[in-house]
Scaffold this motif. Structure first.
Motif, PDB file in Angstrom:
ATOM      1  N   THR A 115       6.708   9.807   7.545  1.00  0.00           N
ATOM      2  CA  THR A 115       6.803  10.281   6.163  1.00  0.00           C
ATOM      3  C   THR A 115       5.437  10.323   5.483  1.00  0.00           C
ATOM      4  O   THR A 115       5.178  11.224   4.665  1.00  0.00           O
ATOM      5  CB  THR A 115       7.770   9.401   5.352  1.00  0.00           C
ATOM      6  N   LEU A 116       4.565   9.388   5.805  1.00  0.00           N
ATOM      7  CA  LEU A 116       3.228   9.416   5.215  1.00  0.00           C
ATOM      8  C   LEU A 116       2.435  10.636   5.696  1.00  0.00           C
ATOM      9  O   LEU A 116       1.719  11.280   4.914  1.00  0.00           O
ATOM     10  CB  LEU A 116       2.475   8.135   5.558  1.00  0.00           C
ATOM     11  N   ALA A 117       2.545  10.961   6.970  1.00  0.00           N
ATOM     12  CA  ALA A 117       1.834  12.126   7.500  1.00  0.00           C
ATOM     13  C   ALA A 117       2.334  13.421   6.859  1.00  0.00           C
ATOM     14  O   ALA A 117       1.547  14.281   6.445  1.00  0.00           O
ATOM     15  CB  ALA A 117       1.990  12.177   9.021  1.00  0.00           C
ATOM     16  N   LEU A 134      -3.188   9.485   4.296  1.00  0.00           N
ATOM     17  CA  LEU A 134      -3.656   9.437   5.680  1.00  0.00           C
ATOM     18  C   LEU A 134      -4.269   8.079   5.992  1.00  0.00           C
ATOM     19  O   LEU A 134      -4.058   7.518   7.071  1.00  0.00           O
ATOM     20  CB  LEU A 134      -4.670  10.557   5.924  1.00  0.00           C
ATOM     21  N   GLY A 135      -5.033   7.522   5.042  1.00  0.00           N
ATOM     22  CA  GLY A 135      -5.598   6.195   5.247  1.00  0.00           C
ATOM     23  C   GLY A 135      -4.537   5.117   5.325  1.00  0.00           C
ATOM     24  O   GLY A 135      -4.679   4.131   6.059  1.00  0.00           O
ATOM     25  N   CYS A 136      -3.454   5.315   4.585  1.00  0.00           N
ATOM     26  CA  CYS A 136      -2.384   4.319   4.559  1.00  0.00           C
ATOM     27  C   CYS A 136      -1.659   4.229   5.898  1.00  0.00           C
ATOM     28  O   CYS A 136      -1.089   3.186   6.238  1.00  0.00           O
ATOM     29  CB  CYS A 136      -1.394   4.665   3.452  1.00  0.00           C
ATOM     30  N   ILE A 137      -1.671   5.317   6.662  1.00  0.00           N
ATOM     31  CA  ILE A 137      -1.020   5.297   7.973  1.00  0.00           C
ATOM     32  C   ILE A 137      -1.621   4.196   8.848  1.00  0.00           C
ATOM     33  O   ILE A 137      -0.912   3.495   9.581  1.00  0.00           O
ATOM     34  CB  ILE A 137      -1.148   6.676   8.653  1.00  0.00           C
ATOM     35  N   THR A 175       7.401  16.933  -1.190  1.00  0.00           N
ATOM     36  CA  THR A 175       6.735  15.634  -1.278  1.00  0.00           C
ATOM     37  C   THR A 175       7.749  14.535  -1.569  1.00  0.00           C
ATOM     38  O   THR A 175       7.683  13.434  -1.014  1.00  0.00           O
ATOM     39  CB  THR A 175       5.655  15.659  -2.366  1.00  0.00           C
ATOM     40  N   GLY A 176       8.696  14.832  -2.448  1.00  0.00           N
ATOM     41  CA  GLY A 176       9.732  13.858  -2.767  1.00  0.00           C
ATOM     42  C   GLY A 176      10.553  13.459  -1.550  1.00  0.00           C
ATOM     43  O   GLY A 176      10.967  12.294  -1.437  1.00  0.00           O
ATOM     44  N   LEU A 177      10.802  14.385  -0.649  1.00  0.00           N
ATOM     45  CA  LEU A 177      11.554  14.049   0.566  1.00  0.00           C
ATOM     46  C   LEU A 177      10.894  12.895   1.319  1.00  0.00           C
ATOM     47  O   LEU A 177      11.581  12.028   1.867  1.00  0.00           O
ATOM     48  CB  LEU A 177      11.646  15.273   1.478  1.00  0.00           C
ATOM     49  N   THR A 178       9.561  12.879   1.343  1.00  0.00           N
ATOM     50  CA  THR A 178       8.849  11.814   2.061  1.00  0.00           C
ATOM     51  C   THR A 178       8.749  10.543   1.234  1.00  0.00           C
ATOM     52  O   THR A 178       8.648   9.451   1.783  1.00  0.00           O
ATOM     53  CB  THR A 178       7.433  12.278   2.438  1.00  0.00           C
ATOM     54  N   GLU A 179       8.769  10.659  -0.104  1.00  0.00           N
ATOM     55  CA  GLU A 179       8.591   9.490  -0.952  1.00  0.00           C
ATOM     56  C   GLU A 179       9.842   8.621  -1.045  1.00  0.00           C
ATOM     57  O   GLU A 179       9.804   7.544  -1.642  1.00  0.00           O
ATOM     58  CB  GLU A 179       8.140   9.925  -2.347  1.00  0.00           C
ATOM     59  N   ALA A 186       0.831  -1.208   0.000  1.00  0.00           N
ATOM     60  CA  ALA A 186       0.000   0.000   0.000  1.00  0.00           C
ATOM     61  C   ALA A 186       0.862   1.252   0.000  1.00  0.00           C
ATOM     62  O   ALA A 186       0.584   2.214  -0.726  1.00  0.00           O
ATOM     63  CB  ALA A 186      -0.927  -0.011   1.215  1.00  0.00           C
ATOM     64  N   VAL A 187       1.908   1.258   0.830  1.00  0.00           N
ATOM     65  CA  VAL A 187       2.817   2.405   0.857  1.00  0.00           C
ATOM     66  C   VAL A 187       3.455   2.608  -0.518  1.00  0.00           C
ATOM     67  O   VAL A 187       3.526   3.721  -1.044  1.00  0.00           O
ATOM     68  CB  VAL A 187       3.906   2.202   1.932  1.00  0.00           C
ATOM     69  N   THR A 188       3.921   1.509  -1.098  1.00  0.00           N
ATOM     70  CA  THR A 188       4.561   1.596  -2.412  1.00  0.00           C
ATOM     71  C   THR A 188       3.586   2.097  -3.463  1.00  0.00           C
ATOM     72  O   THR A 188       3.921   2.952  -4.299  1.00  0.00           O
ATOM     73  CB  THR A 188       5.108   0.221  -2.816  1.00  0.00           C
ATOM     74  N   LEU A 189       2.361   1.574  -3.438  1.00  0.00           N
ATOM     75  CA  LEU A 189       1.351   1.980  -4.404  1.00  0.00           C
ATOM     76  C   LEU A 189       1.068   3.475  -4.312  1.00  0.00           C
ATOM     77  O   LEU A 189       1.081   4.200  -5.314  1.00  0.00           O
ATOM     78  CB  LEU A 189       0.072   1.181  -4.173  1.00  0.00           C
ATOM     79  N   LEU A 190       0.838   3.966  -3.082  1.00  0.00           N
ATOM     80  CA  LEU A 190       0.463   5.370  -2.925  1.00  0.00           C
ATOM     81  C   LEU A 190       1.606   6.313  -3.256  1.00  0.00           C
ATOM     82  O   LEU A 190       1.402   7.349  -3.883  1.00  0.00           O
ATOM     83  CB  LEU A 190      -0.039   5.606  -1.504  1.00  0.00           C
TER      84      LEU A 190
END
Length: 415
Positions: free
Chosen positions: A90-92, A185-188, A120-124, A16-20
């Motif tokens: 990172t997701l938040a 947020l849902g992925c968290i 955004t890239g920093l978190t990805e 899920a993390v990878t997908l998002l």
């Protein structure tokens, strides 16, 4: 590959993390090329009087530049602090920066948009953490299949991201990014349930290994010649790949007259080919060394990019889609081999290094392509073909050398 309940929860969270994260990276590709090349003349598409092609290159480079810096530290950081803590944080933050991106598009503020894409890239860079989780929980026998599953969701992100970007554009440029923020947020919740927390990975339990894994993903390059060789050849191949990822949409616009919707469909077909390639990766006949398989995949990528230099519109579109097959095969075998060959550096670090290399290549090609595309986008494809071809040659020779050394070692052990 038989999994218990905990492993299933982990796999769901990682995928899920990878997908998002991949959706977030892929969404701008069908949006930006039409906006900058065919869009209205305003302060966004002609900021400071610069050519729109160059502004497109900078916009494309911003996100991978952020991923580059993030991947330098997020993988090693997760080796020490734990995977779940890094992923949740990172997701938040990524949700907030996607909202900032949406605001910048709505306000037509080019500088704010570039800053938001960079942030955004920093978190990805957390994709490296997701890969490290699979490396933590799978041995060499199942690692290729585990990475194939991960890659399937990553390719799903490359499929859904352009589709979201292309089809949601009718409701406004900002809508896809706002929805990405909600999804993160849902992925968290998935990460909190599926990823074990509170402890560092098993690879970092001793004082010796903790010391070895201190620092950024680039630190081992100083002392490990094999890792330096990997960096150079992987950089060359990824320059070829990012030439396709970053500038195939522009090729579709300038050579085939496509809009964002058409680009989304071509990208979807390419990602479907990637899913087929992922399925094939687990069923390919074994060669004497995994790098031989990656070398052949890199050669196929180079050949496809070379054909894009001269191909007419319709065959070129078919080539762009078909290139998903060798990309998927390469991406299944290379991370699995790297996670085994360089595991002593820490899985978070070596997976982070692969992400770092991809981002280095993405930034370099986005900027170089911004210049070459002022002449013709086919020049970008020629550059990509040259880089991927050099990588294929280097991979084949490395595989032959390691296979020969393995045979000599086996002969010496039985003598």
């Amino acid at each position: 590959m038989s999994l218990d309940r905990a492993s299933v929860r982990l796999l769901v969270a990682v995928c899920a993390v990878t997908l998002l994260c991949t959706i977030g990276m892929a969404m701008p590709y069908p949006i930006l090329a039409p906006i900058f090349v065919d869009g209205p003349i305003d302060d966004f598409t002609h900021f400071a009087g610069m050519p729109p092609e160059w502004l497109l290159g900078v916009a494309l480079a911003a996100n991978p530049a952020g991923i580059l810096l993030g991947s330098l530290v997020l993988g090693p950081l997760s080796d020490r602090l734990g995977r779940r803590r890094v992923l949740v944080t990172t997701l938040a933050v990524g949700a907030l920066t996607n909202l900032l991106t949406a605001g910048a598009l709505e306000s037509r503020l080019y500088v704010l948009f570039v800053i938001a894409r960079f942030a955004t890239g920093l978190t990805e860079g957390n994709i490296a953490v997701a890969r490290a989780l699979l490396a933590d929980h799978h041995g060499e026998a199942t690692r290729v299949k585990a990475f194939a599953w991960l890659n399937a969701f990553q390719y799903g992100g490359w499929l859904l991201g352009p589709l979201f970007g292309g089809f949601l554009l009718r409701w406004g440029d900002a809508v896809p990014f706002a929805l990405a923020a909600v999804a993160m947020l849902g992925c968290i919740g998935l990460v909190w349930v599926g990823v074990p927390g509170g402890q560092a990975p098993a690879t970092a339990t001793t004082a010796e290994s903790k010391g070895a894994m201190a620092g950024s993903t680039l630190a081992p390059l100083i002392h490990d010649a094999a890792l330096r060789r990997l960096f150079l050849l992987q950089m060359a191949y990824m320059c070829g790949v990012t030439a396709l990822y970053d500038y195939a949409p522009l090729w579709c616009v300038t050579e085939a007259g496509f809009t964002s919707t058409g680009i989304a469909w071509i990208t979807a077909v390419q990602c479907a080919a990637m899913l087929v390639g992922t399925w094939l990766a687990g069923r390919l006949p074994a060669l004497d060394h995994p790098l031989r398989t990656t070398a052949l995949a890199a050669l196929a990528t180079a050949a496809g990019l070379a054909l894009l230099v001269v191909a007419p519109a319709t065959p070129g579109l078919a080539l762009i889609a078909a290139l998903g097959l060798p990309l998927a095969v390469y991406n299944a075998f290379m991370p699995a081999w790297v996670s085994s060959r360089f595991a002593h550096h820490g899985q978070g670090r070596v997976m982070g290094l692969l992400t770092t290399i991809f981002c280095f290549a993405n930034v370099a090609v986005a900027l170089a392509g911004g210049v070459l595309s002022l002449w013709t986008v086919r020049g970008v494809m020629a550059l990509g073909a040259l880089c991927a071809g050099c990588a294929a040659w280097a991979l084949w020779h490395w595989a032959r050398r390691e296979a020969t050394q393995g045979k000599l070692a086996a002969a010496a052990a039985t003598a």
